[in-house]
Design an enzyme around this catalytic site. Sequence first.
Site, mmCIF file in Angstrom:
data_model
loop_
_atom_site.group_PDB
_atom_site.id
_atom_site.type_symbol
_atom_site.label_atom_id
_atom_site.label_comp_id
_atom_site.label_asym_id
_atom_site.label_seq_id
_atom_site.Cartn_x
_atom_site.Cartn_y
_atom_site.Cartn_z
ATOM 1 C CG ASP A 1 -2.244 0.669 1.012
ATOM 2 O OD1 ASP A 1 -3.261 -0.036 0.954
ATOM 3 O OD2 ASP A 1 -2.262 1.907 0.876
ATOM 4 C CB VAL B 1 -0.792 -0.589 -7.617
ATOM 5 C CG1 VAL B 1 -0.902 -1.237 -6.250
ATOM 6 C CG2 VAL B 1 -1.900 0.441 -7.834
ATOM 7 C CE1 TYR C 1 -14.463 0.814 -9.308
ATOM 8 C CE2 TYR C 1 -16.531 -0.071 -10.146
ATOM 9 C CZ TYR C 1 -15.497 -0.110 -9.228
ATOM 10 O OH TYR C 1 -15.498 -1.063 -8.250
ATOM 11 C CE LYS D 1 -12.808 -2.446 -10.005
ATOM 12 N NZ LYS D 1 -11.723 -3.035 -9.173
ATOM 13 C CB THR E 1 -15.011 -0.638 1.903
ATOM 14 O OG1 THR E 1 -15.129 -0.044 0.591
ATOM 15 C CG2 THR E 1 -15.285 -2.125 1.810
#
Length: 260
Positions: free
Chosen positions: A37, A61, A153, A157, A190
């Site tokens: 992270d 990343v 997004y 995905k 989350t």
Amino acid sequence: MERFSSKTVAISGGASGIGRAAAKAFSSEGAIVYILDQNDLLAEKTVAEIGSFARFKHVNVKDEAHWIGALDAIASETGGLDVLVNSAGVGARATFDECNLESWNHVIGVNLTGAFLGCKHAFRIMRASGRGGAIVNLSSVAAHWSTEDGAAYSASKGGLKLLTQSVALAAAHEKLGIRCNAVEPTSTDTELLDPMAESLGGREKLREVMGSKIPMGRMVRPEEVAAAILFLASDDASMINGIGLPVDGAVLSGMVGRYR
């Protein structure tokens, strides 16, 4: 159960959300877990919560050098890598004509390019060790459909779904014993949805609004997604390769009566 006793697991985005839930679940089943992270403070907090089974590597990343350095160090420290979970992810909402290039590049960079780099270098290390392994990518039901304000997004995905299949086929072709799968959750409770919760007036309102759009009537808990991740990474899924496993409360099954 200790399906991952003495296994080495690396989790990008492991400092929060689904990644953190997965890290705790893997460690509870005997794994040595590396949190990858770029939020050092949050990652160190997660490591402290887990205890001696957890370690931390600073990773952006989108940076290939970070991936190489982190995964090579993990292999050197533990003798290899058994599981990689690509959990790092970001969202962005904008109508299609207002989706600017900077936002597009950031979402694609984290969600898709970041996962590609993780897969690439985990694949390299797993191949070199000769002991196989498992890669689990965090996709979404948005891999199957989009919205008027979700172009970046959903594109990320959808691309991740096909990346997962490509990695699975590459490993199968070489008979490497490496599997690559994805999980596809719907709206999960989350920190990623904090901005939406704030706009709606709080967490409870978010759960009410988002839960009403899911046939089973509630949002997904991160621990439920973690359970699916562990299943796909385990020997219980030894012949499951290249799939996207929905954790979606029947969202992908179609519309319930009240929406038709």
